[in-house]
Motif scaffolding. Sequence first.
Motif, PDB file in Angstrom:
ATOM      1  N   LYS B   6       3.756  -6.174  15.894  1.00 13.23           N
ATOM      2  CA  LYS B   6       4.647  -7.088  15.184  1.00 13.23           C
ATOM      3  C   LYS B   6       5.442  -6.297  14.145  1.00 13.23           C
ATOM      4  N   ARG B   7       6.529  -6.889  13.666  1.00 10.29           N
ATOM      5  CA  ARG B   7       7.390  -6.139  12.743  1.00 10.29           C
ATOM      6  C   ARG B   7       7.754  -6.976  11.535  1.00 10.29           C
ATOM      7  N   LYS B  34       0.886 -11.453   1.526  1.00 11.59           N
ATOM      8  CA  LYS B  34       1.946 -10.853   0.714  1.00 11.59           C
ATOM      9  C   LYS B  34       2.313  -9.476   1.250  1.00 11.59           C
ATOM     10  N   TYR B  35       3.535  -9.077   0.985  1.00  6.57           N
ATOM     11  CA  TYR B  35       3.943  -7.711   1.301  1.00  6.57           C
ATOM     12  C   TYR B  35       4.383  -7.014   0.009  1.00  6.57           C
ATOM     13  N   LEU B 340       9.118  -1.739   2.553  1.00  7.06           N
ATOM     14  CA  LEU B 340       8.208  -2.887   2.630  1.00  7.06           C
ATOM     15  C   LEU B 340       6.935  -2.489   3.377  1.00  7.06           C
ATOM     16  N   HIS B 341       5.813  -2.912   2.852  1.00  6.07           N
ATOM     17  CA  HIS B 341       4.517  -2.677   3.527  1.00  6.07           C
ATOM     18  C   HIS B 341       3.703  -3.951   3.492  1.00  6.07           C
ATOM     19  N   GLU B 348      -1.156  -1.759   9.435  1.00  5.41           N
ATOM     20  CA  GLU B 348      -0.065  -1.991   8.483  1.00  5.41           C
ATOM     21  C   GLU B 348       1.261  -2.135   9.222  1.00  5.41           C
ATOM     22  N   ILE B 349       2.095  -3.044   8.751  1.00  4.95           N
ATOM     23  CA  ILE B 349       3.462  -3.135   9.260  1.00  4.95           C
ATOM     24  C   ILE B 349       4.406  -2.820   8.112  1.00  4.95           C
ATOM     25  N   ASP B 350       5.558  -2.296   8.443  1.00  6.20           N
ATOM     26  CA  ASP B 350       6.465  -1.882   7.379  1.00  6.20           C
ATOM     27  C   ASP B 350       7.908  -1.925   7.855  1.00  6.20           C
TER      28      ASP B 350
END
Lengths: 101, 735
Positions: B6-7, B34-35, B340-341, B348-350
């Motif tokens: 996912k992104r 939260k990111y 963004l993380h 982890e997505i970023d």
Amino acid sequence: MFKIDSSRADLAAAYKKNPLDTYPSPALQKVLQRLRWGNARGRTIVVCTVPEREWRLGKMGTRRGMPVEIDGQAYNRYEDALWACFRARWREVSGEDCPVA
Amino acid sequence: MSKLPKRLLGYTDKVSVAPGDKIDFKISSPLTGKYDVRIVRLICGDDSDGGPGLKVDSVKTPIDGSYPARWQPIHHGSYAAIDNGAAFAATAITLDAMIWPTLPEDGRDQALLGNFDAATQSGYALYIDGSGHLSFRVGAAASVRLSTPLLSRHWHHVAVSFDTASGKVIMHQHRLLDYPRVQRSDTIDATIPGAKTAGSSRFLIAAWSDKENAAAHYNGKIDSPRVIGAALDAAGLAALRPHQAGKAPVIADWDFSREMAGIEIRDISGKGHDGRLVNLPARAMKGWNWDATEMNWRHKPEHYGAIHFHDDDLYDCGWETDFTLTVPAGLKSGIYCAELHQKGPDGEIDDMIPFYVRPPRGTATAPVALLIPTASYLAYSNHQMASSWSFDELSSGKFVTLSAGDRYLEENHSFGLSTYDSHNDGSGVCYSSRLRPVLNMRPRAELWQFNADTHITDWLEARGIAYDVITDDDMEAEGLDLLKNYRCVVTGTHPEYYTTKMMQTVRDFTNEGGRLIYLGANGFYWRVAYHEALPGVLEHRRAEDGMRGWISEDGEYYMNFSGELGGLWRRNGQPPQGLVGTGFAAQGFDISSWYDRTPDSFNPRAAFIFEGVGKDEKIGDFGLIGGGAAGWEIDRADELLGTPPHTLIVAVASEFPSSYHWVKEEFNHTHSAIDGENCPMVRCDMTFFETPKGGAVFSTSSISWAGSLFHNNYENNVSRITENVIRRFIDPTPL
């Protein structure tokens, strides 16, 4: 129109030896042009599944928005994935198996 | 198997900001929670093996912190909406239009006209069913359809009347072109008892409502649609064209040839049912009555009354703002990203969302400006060449190899397309917007445009050369007032797309003593237009000739944003050779080559360029892009195309394989000698010439040049030549 000759194992072997060769022979170039002619949708392509580390064969869906079908075999060298793609395309275009395994 | 992660996704409302400006960030996350966000200054985005690596400087700003994650939808597909729809719920009604369907057998319904709301199954719609038959539905009742299918890419008159009192439906179609053995006309007389016309509070063209959203998007053209407040009989329907409403009480009569640049559609009935276009369908399209007597819509707009709608058009995602940065006073000009993380169950997505910080308006904080080609970034945004092009592998010389980003765009089709792509119906994409997540103009993406240009920022930083960052968008807004603050302007690696004002601004700059370093190739090639009122969108028509992802239809070469002829600048009286000495000559994407010095390089005028470079040195026989400094796309000089007569061709690269092909706009007949091994036009000319008032232009004429700057820790002859030129160009002594 040039037809792929499945007795020309020498051409398949030349590609297998160096899939990234910038100067393929004229005879191999003709084979590559036949294999690459047309839109990639519905045909075997290469998908990079881990950046610079892993590649697999795949097939795009019939239109955008569909999952790309990913083959189970992973390749750790891009050249190996290209060779696998070459063999699959040979079959798709000529209707016969590529003469080199 | 090998499922895509996912992104996190996002975009900004602006592309270039100065200290004190506000910039909004719009974020969508597939996760809850939260990111984290921080702002970084980007030095290099190339994290590939053997490259300089991802390099950022963290910048403390008030937006640093955590933000609640939320998913924000994308609604793609274009249509027209008329919001004051009460009058369309008449007890007797006739719908009438000329249509040119492009995907009539799409396996799903495609709405043409009506106030139908799928959510409540109320109202009515004239539409095409999944097998390509003209159909009419009202309320939840079974629909009526004609048995003769519509023909793709043919003009048809379509009309339907419905009377609620009797339930009588009469539907009619008539194809303009007649073919033997292919049924031309069809009419049906049926009954749908008890149905009502009241539906959505709005009337849509090319889609129907689904609550506040739109669905059943249509692919194809619609011309001069009308709504009449009476149920005409079969003879009355057939007599409606060409454009005869007679004494029937017209509720709305839309003329799409009015206000061609805008997103409003005008009702010429006098009833005030003007509407608005959503997601930028293509305007200035040939209508049903176009007869090739005029190719320019401005000269005969009545022949351009069609709008081409697509189910994959997308202009503005319209996401809510998640955080806003006020650019701190004194923040150094440069490329910045919101980084963004977010931690998720699968790791982890970023994302890194780029933007550009220019110096305070009217000022320069360095003698050098890096002119970021944001118009070209826009043209390539979210390109999907692998699926759009039938010639992708033959052009690139490789089997298609999808990256994770390519695959994400292929599997998630709602992110809009680039000007390199074809729509689902095969028509070319005229518009590209930045008001959407753009996955490929990012750090860590392919080394093309944005990420390749960070090889330049990386080198400027490594060599300690102070620079400001300005953008095409700034130049379009301010013209020479922007560039005149600098002694030296450096382009990106591929400044391909230029508006009329941008071309004139660069020309004015070099004619007024400015110094320009064209650090790329295939620049100043296509003419494009920004929209005067709509932010963040660019128009392009692939007219006449050129190395093109698609080909504009005859009669559709003129842009609706500006009214200008689109296509190549060399077909618009301004070949790039006249501006920068060289223009697009060839392309190939497997290996790059090197330059050899020419006798011109020993001219005293060029001595500063080659200071410290041996007379027999190969220049750039190394690099990250194909292993050489001359490659991917290359330019050549040509006095017949405007290369100034005093130009010095100081180095030439001419050793290219057969995978390099001469550009098609340069040969009269096709023949076999058009590749790097057999065509002398496949070459890369490095040039230098002086301009009035002490100015000058230096052109490397290669996209891969900047990829060689990093070699051997920046100690190499490509780096040296670039630095020699830049240091001389910031010296105010006239050249």
